[in-house]
Design a protein around this motif. Structure first.
Motif, PDB file in Angstrom:
ATOM      1  N   SER A  83      27.513  36.506  20.563  1.00  8.67           N
ATOM      2  CA  SER A  83      28.800  35.851  20.771  1.00  8.67           C
ATOM      3  C   SER A  83      29.769  36.114  19.630  1.00  8.67           C
ATOM      4  CB  SER A  83      28.612  34.344  20.948  1.00  8.67           C
ATOM      5  OG  SER A  83      27.940  34.055  22.143  1.00  8.67           O
ATOM      6  N   GLN A  84      29.267  35.992  18.396  1.00 11.03           N
ATOM      7  CA  GLN A  84      30.160  36.119  17.240  1.00 11.03           C
ATOM      8  C   GLN A  84      30.716  37.529  17.083  1.00 11.03           C
ATOM      9  OE1 GLN A  84      26.956  35.222  17.126  1.00 11.03           O
ATOM     10  NE2 GLN A  84      25.836  36.252  15.471  1.00 11.03           N
ATOM     11  N   ALA A 122      32.012  18.713  23.698  1.00 12.65           N
ATOM     12  CA  ALA A 122      31.937  20.172  23.704  1.00 12.65           C
ATOM     13  C   ALA A 122      30.648  20.617  23.036  1.00 12.65           C
ATOM     14  CB  ALA A 122      33.134  20.777  22.973  1.00 12.65           C
ATOM     15  N   SER A 123      30.453  21.928  22.995  1.00 13.94           N
ATOM     16  CA  SER A 123      29.257  22.497  22.384  1.00 13.94           C
ATOM     17  C   SER A 123      29.592  23.885  21.852  1.00 13.94           C
ATOM     18  CB  SER A 123      28.114  22.582  23.399  1.00 13.94           C
ATOM     19  OG  SER A 123      27.721  21.312  23.845  1.00 13.94           O
ATOM     20  N   THR A 124      30.445  23.935  20.861  1.00  8.27           N
ATOM     21  CA  THR A 124      30.915  25.233  20.393  1.00  8.27           C
ATOM     22  C   THR A 124      29.824  26.057  19.722  1.00  8.27           C
ATOM     23  OG1 THR A 124      31.736  24.146  18.391  1.00  8.27           O
ATOM     24  CG2 THR A 124      33.313  24.524  20.150  1.00  8.27           C
ATOM     25  N   SER A 125      28.732  25.412  19.273  1.00  8.22           N
ATOM     26  CA  SER A 125      27.631  26.164  18.664  1.00  8.22           C
ATOM     27  C   SER A 125      26.455  26.349  19.612  1.00  8.22           C
ATOM     28  CB  SER A 125      27.151  25.468  17.386  1.00  8.22           C
ATOM     29  OG  SER A 125      26.512  24.236  17.689  1.00  8.22           O
ATOM     30  N   PRO A 143      30.372  20.121  17.906  1.00 10.61           N
ATOM     31  CA  PRO A 143      29.703  21.397  17.636  1.00 10.61           C
ATOM     32  C   PRO A 143      28.515  21.661  18.559  1.00 10.61           C
ATOM     33  CG  PRO A 143      30.132  20.213  15.603  1.00 10.61           C
ATOM     34  CD  PRO A 143      30.380  19.252  16.721  1.00 10.61           C
ATOM     35  N   GLY A 144      27.772  20.590  18.941  1.00  8.83           N
ATOM     36  CA  GLY A 144      26.700  20.766  19.913  1.00  8.83           C
ATOM     37  C   GLY A 144      25.361  21.067  19.286  1.00  8.83           C
ATOM     38  N   ARG A 145      24.764  22.162  19.686  1.00  9.78           N
ATOM     39  CA  ARG A 145      23.367  22.455  19.365  1.00  9.78           C
ATOM     40  C   ARG A 145      23.074  22.380  17.866  1.00  9.78           C
ATOM     41  NH1 ARG A 145      19.875  26.669  18.032  1.00  9.78           N
ATOM     42  NH2 ARG A 145      17.860  26.577  19.121  1.00  9.78           N
ATOM     43  N   GLU A 146      23.940  22.920  17.048  1.00  7.91           N
ATOM     44  CA  GLU A 146      23.676  22.983  15.622  1.00  7.91           C
ATOM     45  C   GLU A 146      23.571  21.611  14.976  1.00  7.91           C
ATOM     46  OE1 GLU A 146      25.769  24.733  11.535  1.00  7.91           O
ATOM     47  OE2 GLU A 146      26.596  25.238  13.496  1.00  7.91           O
ATOM     48  N   THR A 147      24.347  20.652  15.463  1.00  5.82           N
ATOM     49  CA  THR A 147      24.475  19.367  14.779  1.00  5.82           C
ATOM     50  C   THR A 147      23.946  18.175  15.561  1.00  5.82           C
ATOM     51  OG1 THR A 147      26.703  19.086  15.701  1.00  5.82           O
ATOM     52  CG2 THR A 147      26.531  20.171  13.552  1.00  5.82           C
ATOM     53  N   VAL A 173      39.030  31.059  23.998  1.00  9.98           N
ATOM     54  CA  VAL A 173      38.010  31.909  23.364  1.00  9.98           C
ATOM     55  C   VAL A 173      36.864  32.155  24.334  1.00  9.98           C
ATOM     56  CG1 VAL A 173      36.350  32.094  21.477  1.00  9.98           C
ATOM     57  CG2 VAL A 173      38.614  31.116  21.051  1.00  9.98           C
ATOM     58  N   TRP A 174      36.360  31.094  24.969  1.00 10.96           N
ATOM     59  CA  TRP A 174      35.285  31.280  25.948  1.00 10.96           C
ATOM     60  C   TRP A 174      35.701  32.247  27.054  1.00 10.96           C
ATOM     61  CZ3 TRP A 174      34.692  25.316  26.088  1.00 10.96           C
ATOM     62  CH2 TRP A 174      33.813  24.895  25.099  1.00 10.96           C
ATOM     63  N   THR A 175      36.925  32.059  27.570  1.00  7.13           N
ATOM     64  CA  THR A 175      37.406  32.947  28.617  1.00  7.13           C
ATOM     65  C   THR A 175      37.419  34.385  28.139  1.00  7.13           C
ATOM     66  OG1 THR A 175      38.820  31.179  29.491  1.00  7.13           O
ATOM     67  CG2 THR A 175      39.325  33.412  30.182  1.00  7.13           C
ATOM     68  N   SER A 176      37.881  34.611  26.925  1.00  8.08           N
ATOM     69  CA  SER A 176      38.055  35.969  26.405  1.00  8.08           C
ATOM     70  C   SER A 176      36.737  36.690  26.146  1.00  8.08           C
ATOM     71  CB  SER A 176      38.884  35.933  25.122  1.00  8.08           C
ATOM     72  OG  SER A 176      38.153  35.378  24.042  1.00  8.08           O
TER      73      SER A 176
END
Length: 446
Positions: A46-47, A341-344, A319-323, A84-87
């Motif tokens: 992803s990154q 949300a869950s940006t990570s 952040p989601g999964r990470e935190t 960002v997700w769309t892109s």
């Protein structure tokens, strides 16, 4: 002069009502992703996916105007993480959303196209309204919230976010705000705050409304005075509004950031209790599959050190999964973890013993209904909550703007100019602006 140029000129010369007598152009420039490119990042992490490669500025046809809808001349927009997700075509390509929406009705079929005009924020001027629209007229200066609903069934009539056909405009629908013209439903429109520039007014929409519902509304955490509120990413697009709401509402924010520069921004907002994750070196995961409870404990101890021994009443999660494991652990007994949300990462793991044995609650929160969005915008208009705009790009550089957000190389919100030829335009109340100028500019240049 082109038809869009005439519209732009009318707005810039202080005669927005004149747009009602000007013809609507047949096409406009919009930021798009293409259906035939959804596999372009296959095999990349992803990154490593670059929005500059997938986001295009195309000339596209103006969509037909339907009942209850409005065409808006977009002066400015902003970047949200959904762009960002769309892109990067994650978690799924948004063309699947458009295809599903297109099956709903002949009117919705307009959205199912091989290109997707993206963007979930705007400020601008109403160009035309469809049949049945009474509250708005051509020339009105507006901002738009991003909730798109049908409301033909009963489920959404207590809370429109529960409508079975609830979608996010510009993400799950087409004709979004990163463009010179946008198509919205009339019940997405709200008055533009008159002391703000076009780019400042465009930037709060999605994140401000999201933070309001998540933290303040009864549909979210229902924050009260004195609550200790742990805010992840407290200087970011979403967290910066949560920090303001906590301070305005008499709560005690504990701001989690990732650099001294971000900590300085939180202090500028008025927050005093700040945790720099990078300086503290927290590593909540030992590996891809195993978390480290000792790090949760160290994190919790740091919070209590700052608060005088109190654990958070509310954890503002995104952040989601990470935190998420640390969030569930850190909340006080009977406390609330509210997540939007869950940006990570979307697959959250936590130790359920800390949840069930300590009577904690997890609340899911997604954007906001029209009433909540209106209240959040009203607070912006009154100068009680302020934009967190740090940088603005022209429409042609939307890919770079999205990359900034993707790589967390930004503070607050990143704006995008559409028909506005430069920053600083659109202010109608200079006296009010002067009272709040320092707060409005708090994130500038950060």
């Amino acid at each position: 002069m082109t038809q869009l140029g005439e519209i732009q000129q009318a707005i810039l010369t202080g005669e927005p009502a004149a747009v009602g007598s000007l013809p609507v152009p047949e096409s406009y420039r919009g930021v798009t992703v293409h259906a035939d490119e959804v596999g372009m990042f296959e095999g990349l992490e992803s990154q490593d996916k670059d929005p500059r490669k997938s986001l295009h500025v195309d000339e596209v046809p103006v969509p037909a105007l339907g009942p209850g809808e409005a065409l808006v001349a977009v002066m400015a927009s902003a970047i949200n993480y959904n762009t960002v997700w769309t892109s990067i075509f994650e978690p799924i390509p948004t063309f699947k959303f458009l295809k599903k929406y297109g099956k709903l009705s002949p009117l919705a079929k307009r959205h199912d196209l091989p290109y997707h005009v993206v963007g979930s924020d705007l400020s601008g001027v109403v160009l035309r309204t469809g049949a049945g629209v009474h509250n708005w007229k051509p020339g009105d200066e507006v901002v738009a919230h991003c909730l798109n609903v049908e409301l033909e069934g009963p489920d959404g009539h207590n809370d429109t976010m529960l409508d079975t056909e609830q979608r996010i405009w510009g993400f799950e629908t087409n004709f979004g705000g990163l463009a010179e013209i946008a198509l919205v439903k009339a019940n997405q429109l709200m008055p533009k705050p008159d002391h703000l520039t076009w780019e400042e007014a465009a930037s709060p929409g999605l994140v401000n409304s999201t933070a309001y519902r998540q933290l303040v509304s009864r549909n979210g955490a229902d924050m009260k005075q004195g609550d200790v509120v742990l805010i992840w990413g407290a200087s970011g697009g979403l967290g910066s509004y949560a920090t303001q709401y906590a301070l305005n509402g008499g709560a005690i924010p504990v701001c989690v950031v990732s650099s001294p520069e971000k900590a300085a921004i939180c202090r500028k907002l008025g927050a005093e209790l700040i945790i720099d994750r990078s300086a503290e070196g927290y590593k909540f995961w030992k590996s891809e599959t195993e978390q480290d409870p000792k790090e949760w404990q160290r994190f919790g101890a740091k919070i209590r050190e700052l608060t005088g021994g109190e654990d958070p009443d509310i954890v503002f999660e995104h952040p989601g999964r990470e935190t998420f494991g640390a969030s569930v652990y850190a909340a006080r007994k009977g406390g609330t973890i509210v997540t939007c949300a869950s940006t990570s990462g979307y697959l959250h793991q936590y130790d359920n013993r800390y949840l069930w044995m300590n009577l904690k609650r997890i609340i899911g929160s997604h954007f906001a209904n029209y009433r909540e969005s209106w209240e959040a915008n009203r607070l912006i208009a009154k100068g009680l909550i302020h934009p967190t705009l740090s940088k603005t790009y022209p429409l042609e550089e939307t890919g770079q703007a999205a990359l900034d957000v993707h790589r967390n190389a930004h503070q607050g919100k990143v704006g995008v100019l559409a028909l506005a030829p430069e920053e600083g335009l659109g202010v109608r109340d200079e006296e009010k602006r002067a009272k709040h100028l320092d707060a409005i500019n708090a994130f500038r240049g950060a």
